[in-house]
Design an enzyme around this catalytic site. Structure first.
Site, PDB file in Angstrom:
ATOM      1  N   HIS A 276       0.713  -1.128  -0.053  1.00  0.00           N
ATOM      2  CA  HIS A 276       0.045   0.045   0.017  1.00  0.00           C
ATOM      3  C   HIS A 276       0.817   1.494   0.031  1.00  0.00           C
ATOM      4  CE1 HIS A 276      -3.213  -2.857   1.068  1.00  0.00           C
ATOM      5  NE2 HIS A 276      -3.927  -1.949   0.844  1.00  0.00           N
ATOM      6  N   HIS A 386      -5.793  -2.922   8.432  1.00  0.00           N
ATOM      7  CA  HIS A 386      -5.622  -2.826   7.070  1.00  0.00           C
ATOM      8  C   HIS A 386      -5.443  -1.305   6.871  1.00  0.00           C
ATOM      9  CE1 HIS A 386      -6.273  -4.651   3.250  1.00  0.00           C
ATOM     10  NE2 HIS A 386      -6.112  -3.643   2.767  1.00  0.00           N
ATOM     11  N   HIS A 466      -9.470   5.074   1.255  1.00  0.00           N
ATOM     12  CA  HIS A 466      -8.147   5.008   0.791  1.00  0.00           C
ATOM     13  C   HIS A 466      -7.427   6.559   0.744  1.00  0.00           C
ATOM     14  CE1 HIS A 466      -8.923   0.926  -0.195  1.00  0.00           C
ATOM     15  NE2 HIS A 466      -7.697   0.603  -0.118  1.00  0.00           N
TER      16      HIS A 466
END
Length: 613
Positions: A276, A386, A466
């Site tokens: 990520h 996450h 995100h």
């Protein structure tokens, strides 16, 4: 009646290679030493294509032993195409031993115009302008052998083009399904890990006409059958020196756009499973989203954690600091996790679980078990946080993280204390709930919000979001402007009655850190409904050079049927003039699993502002 095909006759001219003429000779060395006698087109040296093996649409025109200065390169565009033109610093000329050429069209005979001053061994200076004809081969990346996958490079369609953005180059960071040669390699220690996410890379730079002008051929630095050389390539950034940084699996790397390796390092042994986000911070350090290789839980069990650690590394790779989020936040906060669509938990796609959620009983039974790894759940050793972005704030030496599985954006100081939480206060421990920001309207009046929803207002929190990026150019020590992609799963802690009621948003927030409030300034996407919905991935980022917002809705139109993904998504790449609700520029990326995208600045790569980088 049968017809016999006539043979095709090719007239061949005899070519005489003479060692007396440098332009027609292909030998090297000899009694005079290491003299180079390769064919050349112009008044300096020969052309070397794909010089560092990973960037096939680049080349170097060697300097031929001369000193060069004052270099400009122009790739002549196709009819109605986009021009690439850039200046080259002397430092880049010395680094590459000649003129770096970037932006060749694939499977095309390119015309490259170069101008430069050539300095001879006697100091004579000669200004030269000339053209080179360079053929670049077709895009060549991994395939899986099926007829439907003849080419693994995405197609594009330009929907809207504003002249303001005609010079744009965009780096598109997408993913491909793992081909069979690597799909069986999973790190079962315990089940899960980076190779469970070993998607094959699909990274390219496109111009404003949608043409591919650069792509990464990873074969020499990537091996799907190796734990330490595979993974998902993510977290691309272009630094102040113009080079690219990113990570994959157990590695973090830095390369210039020609493909020259600056470093390619394994993660420090304390950590594993990069994915990520790799942030190049203003203090010269790198902030990587990783996991801990070994954690002692309160119950005495040793586990590897999952996507819940930020490590800060110095330029030479030493570990400066770390943020162990399971010690800072609450790994047992489950209100968001119980509302997630289990069919699309980031890149773990399972059509059989589409629309299903986890109950409190499911999580309790899971926590009693020894099920660890990349599974949605609570507790250290499972995917409770996450984290998908980290951004450094130099004004107070803090980091801002985006936690998908907590639907929260959190600012944490160097002292490992939470400064604020942008997200609904529900489900947090009291000491953390007190740190959630208060939503306000444009006049600073608090909004009435309950169970994740605010009444009579366009304001909303972000859900499974995100990229929470601080807009440095508009922020200061008190006020933070934040760009976020609100994916929208589990909105208001529930799954809607119908799947097509889900939607995503690009959002800009303004945070008053003194008053501890948050105001929503801008959003886009809600009005488009489900067609723009990206259940996973995506990006929103401010671009100071054009005072614009770049948005990449990376997984719209993704369909899950009969236990598998059916058809690839068709991402939207857009730029908006700041504050506008209508995109000024839009390209569709067709048939590709999108992750993120960003403008790539060619002048930054070859013409540094101080000339010394």
């Amino acid at each position: 009646m049968m017809f016999r095909a006539k043979p095709v006759l090719v007239a061949c001219a005899t070519v005489v290679l003479s060692l007396a003429t440098g332009t027609a000779a292909y030998a090297a060395g000899g009694s005079s030493g290491a003299q180079v006698r390769y064919a050349k087109q112009g008044q300096i040296g020969e052309v070397v294509t794909n010089p560092y093996k990973i960037a096939p649409l680049t080349a170097i025109i060697k300097n031929g032993g001369y000193q060069l200065t004052g270099v400009t390169v122009r790739i002549v565009p196709k009819p109605n195409g986009s021009e690439i033109k850039y200046m080259v610093d002397d430092s880049e000329l010395r680094t590459h031993g000649g003129i770096p050429v970037f932006g060749l069209y694939p499977d095309y005979v390119n015309t490259v115009e170069v101008s430069y001053t050539r300095i001879s061994e006697t100091g004579e200076r000669k200004a030269i302008s000339e053209k080179y004809t360079l053929y670049a081969p077709p895009v060549n990346t991994e395939v899986n052998g099926t007829v439907s996958m003849k080419s693994t490079m995405f197609k594009t369609c330009v929907v809207k083009s504003d002249p303001k953005f005609k010079d744009r180059l965009y780096l598109v960071n997408n993913l491909l399904v793992s081909p069979p040669k690597g799909s069986r390699v999973i790190w079962n220690n315990p089940a899960g890990g980076a190779l469970e996410w070993s998607f094959y890379p699909q990274n390219a730079i496109i111009d404003a006409s949608g043409e591919v002008r650069w792509y990464l051929n990873p074969d020499s630095i990537y091996d799907m059958a190796s734990v330490y050389h595979a993974g998902v390539m993510m977290g691309f950034q272009q630094g102040k020196d113009g080079a690219l940084t990113w990570g994959y699996g157990q590695r973090y790397v830095k390369y210039d756009i020609m493909g020259r390796k600056i470093f390619n390092r394994r993660l420090p042994i304390s950590y594993n499973d990069f994915s990520h986000s790799m942030d190049q911070a203003q203090n010269g350090h790198y902030f990587l989203r990783v996991a801990s290789s070994d954690v002692k839980r309160a119950d005495g069990k040793n586990v590897r954690s999952v996507r819940d650690v930020i490590t800060e590394l110095s330029a030479d790779g030493r570990v400066v600091d770390e943020w162990r989020l399971f010690d800072i936040l609450d790994p047992y906060r489950s209100i968001v996790i119980k509302s997630l669509d289990q069919g699309a938990v980031c890149l773990n796609l399972d059509a059989n679980a589409a629309g299903k959620t986890l109950s409190a009983k499911d999580l309790a039974e899971q926590d009693k078990s020894d099920k660890w790894g990349d599974i949605t759940g609570v507790g250290i050793g499972r995917n409770w946080a996450h984290v998908n972005s980290v951004d450094y704030d130099p004004t107070d030496d803090s980091i801002i993280i985006s936690s998908r599985h907590q639907s929260a954006i959190v600012k944490i100081g160097r002292d490992k204390k939470v400064k604020w939480i942008l997200g609904a206060p529900d489900g947090w421990k009291p000491e953390l709930a007190r740190l959630t920001l208060t939503p306000v309207d444009k006049d600073g009046k608090p909004l009435k919000c309950e169970h994740g929803a605010c009444e009579n207002t366009d304001f909303d929190w972000t859900w499974t979001q995100h990229t929470a990026f601080r807009i440095d150019e508009k922020s200061d020590k008190r006020f933070i402007y934040l760009s976020v992609f609100d994916n929208g799963d589990g909105r208001h802690f529930e799954q809607p009655a119908l799947a097509d009621m889900k939607y995503s948003r690009a959002v800009i927030y303004k945070i008053d850190q003194q008053k501890r409030t948050v105001q929503q300034l801008w959003e886009y996407g809600k009005e488009l409904g489900h067609k723009w919905y990206s259940p996973v991935t995506s990006l929103v980022q401010y671009e100071a050079d054009k005072d614009s917002i770049m948005v990449y809705s990376a997984t719209p139109e993704m369909k899950l049927e009969h236990g598998k993904a059916v058809g690839a998504p068709n991402p939207y790449l857009m730029e908006f003039n700041y504050g506008s609700k209508t995109p000024a520029f839009e390209i569709r990326i067709l048939g590709s699993m999108g992750y993120q995208a960003m403008p790539f600045r060619i002048q930054k790569a070859f013409h540094h502002t101080d000339g010394n980088l």
